[in-house]
Motif scaffolding. Structure first.
Motif, PDB file in Angstrom:
ATOM      1  N   THR A   1       4.330   2.312  -4.221  1.00 18.95           N
ATOM      2  CA  THR A   1       3.866   3.212  -3.173  1.00 18.95           C
ATOM      3  C   THR A   1       3.474   4.550  -3.788  1.00 18.95           C
ATOM      4  OG1 THR A   1       5.991   4.286  -2.676  1.00 18.95           O
ATOM      5  CG2 THR A   1       5.561   2.131  -1.636  1.00 18.95           C
TER       6      THR A   1
ATOM      7  N   ALA B   1       8.146 -11.032   5.580  1.00 20.13           N
ATOM      8  CA  ALA B   1       8.281  -9.739   4.905  1.00 20.13           C
ATOM      9  C   ALA B   1       9.258  -8.863   5.687  1.00 20.13           C
ATOM     10  CB  ALA B   1       6.921  -9.055   4.772  1.00 20.13           C
TER      11      ALA B   1
ATOM     12  N   ASN C   1      12.116  -6.011   6.588  1.00 20.73           N
ATOM     13  CA  ASN C   1      12.256  -4.618   6.176  1.00 20.73           C
ATOM     14  C   ASN C   1      13.718  -4.199   6.319  1.00 20.73           C
ATOM     15  OD1 ASN C   1      10.685  -2.154   5.396  1.00 20.73           O
ATOM     16  ND2 ASN C   1      11.724  -1.339   7.197  1.00 20.73           N
TER      17      ASN C   1
ATOM     18  N   ASP D   1      13.034   3.143   3.908  1.00 17.00           N
ATOM     19  CA  ASP D   1      12.528   1.798   4.164  1.00 17.00           C
ATOM     20  C   ASP D   1      12.481   1.010   2.864  1.00 17.00           C
ATOM     21  OD1 ASP D   1      11.318   1.456   7.083  1.00 17.00           O
ATOM     22  OD2 ASP D   1      10.953   3.516   6.463  1.00 17.00           O
ATOM     23  N   TRP D   2      12.955  -0.252   2.946  1.00 11.44           N
ATOM     24  CA  TRP D   2      12.931  -1.136   1.784  1.00 11.44           C
ATOM     25  C   TRP D   2      12.188  -2.414   2.164  1.00 11.44           C
ATOM     26  CZ3 TRP D   2      14.352   2.191  -1.589  1.00 11.44           C
ATOM     27  CH2 TRP D   2      15.429   3.053  -1.382  1.00 11.44           C
ATOM     28  N   PRO D   3      10.861  -2.455   1.994  1.00 13.46           N
ATOM     29  CA  PRO D   3      10.098  -3.675   2.319  1.00 13.46           C
ATOM     30  C   PRO D   3      10.409  -4.789   1.330  1.00 13.46           C
ATOM     31  CG  PRO D   3       8.676  -2.025   1.303  1.00 13.46           C
ATOM     32  CD  PRO D   3       9.998  -1.362   1.524  1.00 13.46           C
ATOM     33  N   CYS D   4      10.520  -6.006   1.836  1.00 12.37           N
ATOM     34  CA  CYS D   4      10.840  -7.169   1.012  1.00 12.37           C
ATOM     35  C   CYS D   4       9.859  -8.301   1.305  1.00 12.37           C
ATOM     36  CB  CYS D   4      12.262  -7.656   1.274  1.00 12.37           C
ATOM     37  SG  CYS D   4      13.535  -6.403   0.948  1.00 12.37           S
TER      38      CYS D   4
ATOM     39  N   PRO E   1       4.450  -6.727   6.042  1.00 12.68           N
ATOM     40  CA  PRO E   1       5.470  -5.846   5.473  1.00 12.68           C
ATOM     41  C   PRO E   1       5.382  -4.440   6.043  1.00 12.68           C
ATOM     42  CG  PRO E   1       3.689  -6.176   3.915  1.00 12.68           C
ATOM     43  CD  PRO E   1       3.415  -7.091   5.077  1.00 12.68           C
ATOM     44  N   ASN E   2       6.507  -3.754   6.055  1.00 13.90           N
ATOM     45  CA  ASN E   2       6.549  -2.385   6.568  1.00 13.90           C
ATOM     46  C   ASN E   2       6.941  -1.427   5.460  1.00 13.90           C
ATOM     47  OD1 ASN E   2       6.117  -3.000   9.464  1.00 13.90           O
ATOM     48  ND2 ASN E   2       8.039  -4.105   9.224  1.00 13.90           N
ATOM     49  N   PHE E   3       6.084  -0.472   5.192  1.00 18.02           N
ATOM     50  CA  PHE E   3       6.370   0.550   4.201  1.00 18.02           C
ATOM     51  C   PHE E   3       6.642   1.870   4.923  1.00 18.02           C
ATOM     52  CE2 PHE E   3       4.022  -2.687   2.014  1.00 18.02           C
ATOM     53  CZ  PHE E   3       4.497  -2.689   0.721  1.00 18.02           C
TER      54      PHE E   3
ATOM     55  N   THR F   1       5.815   5.909   8.783  1.00 17.29           N
ATOM     56  CA  THR F   1       5.825   4.459   8.961  1.00 17.29           C
ATOM     57  C   THR F   1       4.420   3.938   8.757  1.00 17.29           C
ATOM     58  OG1 THR F   1       7.667   4.559  10.531  1.00 17.29           O
ATOM     59  CG2 THR F   1       6.315   2.576  10.566  1.00 17.29           C
TER      60      THR F   1
ATOM     61  N   SER G   1       1.715  -2.708   7.726  1.00 16.27           N
ATOM     62  CA  SER G   1       0.806  -3.340   6.770  1.00 16.27           C
ATOM     63  C   SER G   1       0.706  -4.832   7.040  1.00 16.27           C
ATOM     64  CB  SER G   1       1.299  -3.090   5.337  1.00 16.27           C
ATOM     65  OG  SER G   1       1.444  -1.701   5.082  1.00 16.27           O
TER      66      SER G   1
END
Length: 318
Positions: free
Chosen positions: A1, A37, A39, A46-49, A161-163, A169, A172
């Motif tokens: 990011t 994805a 979060n 935030d930790w997107p996975c 996914p959420n970044f 916020t 994505s």
């Protein structure tokens, strides 16, 4: 990011599209496919996975991928795309938004977009800020327009996914090129609101779905659930009022705030499935302490016989 972006006009923790795409494309070449994805995080972190499944017999060539990221907490608003077909996609999205939602977008990058191949500029995908506690709640018509335009170009959503971080916020999307005939629906959950609401778009005036959700959500909610729109969700096809999808704010309690209830969510997903819609992603919208969970569905069924409320409103404004 982009990291914390201290002492910079860049937005914090906005995903770097080409970096994410490089990671995903290499994973796909090794025979894995993206399936979800989730979060993790909280308190402005935030930790997107990404969750993958491995194919037993992967094809010689993996499907093409494309990433999109909504940058509404920015002036101007943007939807950024990374991938080999980003130019075709960006031009199609810009054209569709201008024609169907009366926006004045264009395809143009600036110095903050170097991590993306193409950018649709001057977009309005949410309510924006200063909206009486509904900051950055997603707008249905622009969202459904973008999703269905992607479907028409042969793309299907693999995950969302959420970044984010530091109050930002960034919803994505990761699409796969499958060339399947599908269309999308969009559900936005407005639980950090009094009253709580579940808003649905892209389904037209589906009376079977409307009746099933009224009955199902009403059965698991203390207050009487009924259909009623307000000025913030007029472009959704359906808006159910007095819903409770989470534990709420829980003041003076040891209960965890905003923890999701399983049964109401299951009702929404299962009733959408009864109408042929499969959940394919869960983007998150909002800003600061506000969080608006959403669901994207896809179906191979016929388009609704009646135009959606957002499409009808746009047509009447012409």
């Amino acid at each position: 990011t982009s990291g914390a972006a201290a002492f910079s006009f860049a937005k914090p923790y906005f995903p770097k599209g080409n970096v994410v795409m490089g990671f995903l494309e290499e994973t796909y070449r090794l025979g894995w496919r993206l399936v979800a994805a989730p979060n993790f995080g909280g308190n402005d972190v935030d930790w997107p996975c990404f969750i993958f499944r491995q194919l037993a017999s992967p094809p010689s060539s993996p499907p093409q991928l494309l990433m999109g990221a909504i940058k509404d907490q920015n002036i101007p608003g943007k939807v950024c795309f990374a991938g080999a077909e980003a130019k075709e996609v960006a031009q199609a999205i810009s054209k569709a938004l201008n024609e169907k939602t009366k926006q004045a977008t264009n395809v143009e990058k600036d110095e903050y977009d170097n991590d993306y191949d193409e950018v649709v500029r001057n977009t309005v995908m949410t309510n924006g800020s200063f909206t009486f506690g509904l900051d950055y709640f997603p707008k249905c018509l622009p969202m459904v327009t973008m999703l269905n335009t992607m479907n028409e170009l042969g793309w299907s959503l693999a995950a969302a996914p959420n970044f984010g971080g530091m109050g930002a916020t960034w919803p994505s999307f990761i699409w796969e090129k499958r060339d399947e005939a599908v269309r999308s629906a969009f559900v936005a959950i407005k639980d950090q609101n009094i009253p709580g609401k579940v808003c649905i778009g892209g389904v037209g005036q589906n009376e079977a779905l409307r009746g099933a959700l009224l009955k199902g959500l009403g059965a698991v909610t203390v207050n009487a659930v009924h259909e009623q729109k307000d000025s913030w969700d007029t472009d959704f096809d359906m808006s159910f009022k007095n819903t409770a999808m989470t534990t709420g704010s829980q003041p003076f309690s040891f209960q965890n705030a905003w923890f999701p209830y399983g049964f109401p969510l299951e009702i929404v997903v299962s009733e959408m499935a009864q109408q042929g819609f499969k959940a394919v992603g869960g983007p998150n919208f909002g800003a600061g302490k506000l969080s608006w969970s959403a669901l994207v569905f896809e179906t191979s069924g016929e388009a609704p016989a009646q135009a959606s409320m957002g499409e009808a409103a746009a047509a009447n404004s012409m």
